[in-house]
Design a protein around this motif. Sequence first.
Motif, mmCIF file in Angstrom:
data_model
loop_
_atom_site.group_PDB
_atom_site.id
_atom_site.type_symbol
_atom_site.label_atom_id
_atom_site.label_comp_id
_atom_site.label_asym_id
_atom_site.label_seq_id
_atom_site.Cartn_x
_atom_site.Cartn_y
_atom_site.Cartn_z
ATOM 1 N N LEU A 372 0.820 -1.208 0.063
ATOM 2 C CA LEU A 372 -0.023 0.001 0.088
ATOM 3 C C LEU A 372 0.755 1.275 0.200
ATOM 4 O O LEU A 372 2.084 1.268 0.153
ATOM 5 C CB LEU A 372 -1.115 0.119 1.186
ATOM 6 C CG LEU A 372 -1.695 -1.516 1.466
ATOM 7 C CD1 LEU A 372 -2.475 -1.073 2.706
ATOM 8 C CD2 LEU A 372 -2.695 -1.609 0.207
ATOM 9 N N ASN A 373 0.387 2.500 -0.358
ATOM 10 C CA ASN A 373 0.772 3.814 -0.394
ATOM 11 C C ASN A 373 0.748 4.407 1.146
ATOM 12 O O ASN A 373 0.948 5.613 1.161
ATOM 13 C CB ASN A 373 0.492 4.574 -1.450
ATOM 14 C CG ASN A 373 0.670 3.819 -2.754
ATOM 15 O OD1 ASN A 373 1.961 3.579 -2.967
ATOM 16 N ND2 ASN A 373 -0.254 4.082 -3.724
ATOM 17 N N ILE A 374 0.231 3.766 2.046
ATOM 18 C CA ILE A 374 -0.157 4.257 3.408
ATOM 19 C C ILE A 374 0.594 3.321 4.479
ATOM 20 O O ILE A 374 1.045 2.155 4.097
ATOM 21 C CB ILE A 374 -1.447 4.140 3.755
ATOM 22 C CG1 ILE A 374 -2.170 2.931 3.269
ATOM 23 C CG2 ILE A 374 -2.325 5.160 2.567
ATOM 24 C CD1 ILE A 374 -3.541 2.678 3.784
ATOM 25 N N VAL A 375 0.519 3.761 5.657
ATOM 26 C CA VAL A 375 1.025 3.092 6.792
ATOM 27 C C VAL A 375 -0.115 2.608 7.482
ATOM 28 O O VAL A 375 -0.773 3.418 8.231
ATOM 29 C CB VAL A 375 1.908 3.796 7.327
ATOM 30 C CG1 VAL A 375 2.415 2.684 8.829
ATOM 31 C CG2 VAL A 375 3.321 4.014 6.751
ATOM 32 N N VAL A 376 -0.473 1.433 7.900
ATOM 33 C CA VAL A 376 -1.712 0.732 8.488
ATOM 34 C C VAL A 376 -1.558 1.058 9.873
ATOM 35 O O VAL A 376 -0.503 0.677 10.540
ATOM 36 C CB VAL A 376 -1.787 -0.612 7.991
ATOM 37 C CG1 VAL A 376 -3.191 -1.091 8.788
ATOM 38 C CG2 VAL A 376 -1.970 -0.907 6.488
#
Length: 941
Positions: A372-376
């Motif tokens: 993903l392009n995010i940090v979960v």
Amino acid sequence: MPRFLHVRTFFRYFMAFILLIAARLSFADPIFYAFPFQQPNDTTSVESIKSVGSSGMWLLDTAGNVSYYDGVHFHALEAFVPTLSMPVSSLEVFDGALWLIADDNLYEYNQNENTLTRHDVDGPTQIIANEQRLWVSTKNAVVAFQKGQRIPETLSLQPVKRIFTTAKRTYFLKDNDLYFEENTAIPVFSHASITTVQDVDDAIWVGTREGVFVLHHDELAVAKGETSQHWYLGGKLLSDSVISSINVNDEGVWVGGRDGLRVSLHLDYSSVQFRQIENNADDMYGFAGKNVYDIEIADNGDLWVATDRALNYRSVIAINIARFPLHDIRDVMSEGRISGLEKDRDSYFMSVRNKLIALSSSTLEKQRVATLNIVVESMDRLDATLWVAASSGLYAYSSATLEEEHWRVPSMFTRQPIDRVIADSHSLWIMAGSSVYRYWPKTETIVNYGNEWSGDENTRLHAVVDMDDEGIWLGTTNGIFHFYDGAFNKVVSREQIGAVQSLEADSYGYLWVLTNRGVYRRLHQPSAVGIEPLMFNSAEERTRCISLTDEAALLVTSKGIRKLPMLVGVPTVAYNASQFKQASTLPHYCHFSDDTLALAGDWGVFSFNLQTIGDLFEREVVEASIGALFVDGKPWRLGAKHSEPLAFSSKSALMVDVGLMPFGNRKELQYRLDGRGAGNWYSTQDQRLVFDSLEPGNYALIVKSPTRADPEREVTLLSFSINAPWFYNPWYYISFMLLMGGVGYLVVRKRTMIIKAQNRQLRETVHKKVATIAKQQHFVEVTPQVSDDYRHLPLPKMLSSIEETPLLGELERLVEHQEDDLDESNEWRASVSAHIGTHFHDPEYSPSILAKALFISERSLQRRFKVEFGCTFKEALITTRLEQAGCMLLQGDKISDVAVACGFNEPSYFAKSFKAKYNCTPSQFKEDKNKEGIEKKKSVV
């Protein structure tokens, strides 16, 4: 609060939180525990390993050094047996002893007695053993020792290159030909580089430097009765691989060599599929090493693999264990953390940093990975959608494809940071800062409860349990709330239980609560009062997550798993794993469904079913053992096991290394020393115990080894006695006193002899002086008195006068008269007087001696003596002695010398007798005579 009835230890120090069971036919990554070598720069590696039951392991390295591993410590054999010549070329465990070849000699080392025995076998080159026999290959023959015997029997007069033994057969390698032991006429197989042989099912696997050759049995040839070769080459595996060891256990066939370790769960050649065991030294439960030297299967089925980097261990229970390690999806072990674990149909879904991973629920094989392009920050599942909270908003992903479904997310949640998303049975609870939202995806309904719903804007939502018609329970940082009919009611405050981390509801009407303080339980009716504490967190143990089965609550803690029955609440522990503390700051997730518990933590994902959970709790406890004993700092015994107590000398310092196979480090060891003293219990984190300054007596070292049936179980590891010093033994005192008495007697006797000799010499001297004095006195007595007229004449006139007077004539007449008048009486008196004058200085002188000298009886002597002398013999003897003493005193002799010389044994008796006769003491007598002499001199002057 229910008390803990038992704490059962399983899998000490190994698999800090590995709780998995997967299908036996496949696994994602096998679990090992690696024991690195003590010196990182050590170029030697273990090339041969031999198990010693459940108490230890013998290791032979490439340099020929032998070590004993007790689960905690590595002990060099040469420290305990310095007489053993190094290096060792071969070793084997047989009939309770260690057998070695060193310096072209065969030795047997008795571990319990620490004795080394040399056997008369000429030129041994290799040893190998099974349960009943030890084979020894020599330069000229093959001999064998039967169990219980120490006289070898000759099996062959022809030397062999190597011997291989399996559970079924024994093989001889001559030159390049492989034979059965019972038939050395027909070779089974020929190859120039055979390294190992193993029976796998009905086939023979031959390891070489060019791979593995599989031999099959020719059943048709056997049926026809042909005596030619009954085995044929069925195929080749792992071509061009250098093979060093092959072994088989219940899990499959393991093959090791220069290319590492491989395993096939299928044994049949037609279905063999090897899987390479990855080398990953950074993985706590990964395999370490690239070059495999030896593979050993212990008696209980545990697997040990010696490599160039470590001694690797895999428990037999790991046969049913699957694991997905995090290093498979991240480059650095410390990179990121697990932020969620959910299950949907046949897959587990895990979020780690910027990745979503789908794993097979049966094998934990990696199925799909989405970067993903995010940090979960948080993840949960509702229906078939994975909802992800991130600092950039809320995201939705399909559980089937892991593709983003952005149309499912309301626009208001795409423009603000989302801290956490939690799903109940119908909706999502979304935390955005201090505000709480509830979102129903199916109807796209959103309710904003703002930041006043809890009465404290700092409250954060952590857990939700949907009880349908009974409302929803919310676990927060500010306690427990009950949501019903649009209203939030605080049921339990933070002051009572702390900050809530998770909530679970069971089928018995209880709500299980995990907080930062521990584990609690309460009825989930809102009207219920109070909450019951079950287990508090401590510095030694903290609960990480909770999962509920139909019968019990499973608590994953920093020390293992505790099982709390639903209706009783009495916990038991499945295993102990102190290394869990290494990840104490990272979150853990538990998920129970379909009778399978999955656990996700910093070292990966694990899963196991209820049957395996039961097996874990019923598994036998590994007993602690004595790894080594040191006395006064010197190595004394390796793994001592004695039926009788050991004995040590007084003031000995005893150091005990406590071993615990296979991975003995544990949080603490509880022990006590029974003997002299109170025998109190002590706890230590060190597996090395030191006892010194022990008083003489009998002692027993006892440790606690709890079981499910007996949580206070005690085990005696060592019995010994401290011998009393020699001066504690009364016989030593008696012997010492007798010795001193003998020495004293000899000294006194010698001194007495010296004194007697001096007395004899002194008496002889005195006797001579007395004789001289007596003659002088006699002369004076018989000489007539000179007229005063002569005294005043000048000397010449006096001489002339003497010539003119008839003096000489008178003297002559007097002597003649005396001689004529001497009768027998005078002769007797003279004889008696002379005898007394000669012997008076002898203290032993008595009438019997005088009677013998005169040839008369003592009675006749006493009677005549009284008549002749007018006194008794004793009176005359004392008078003579005192007169002679007076003469000696006048000459200036010492009083003590005078007493001895005159026959008195005691000076006091001499003084008493002298005073009775002369009315003064010897010293007074001597002093008065000295004064008279001085006065006479003055008058003359």
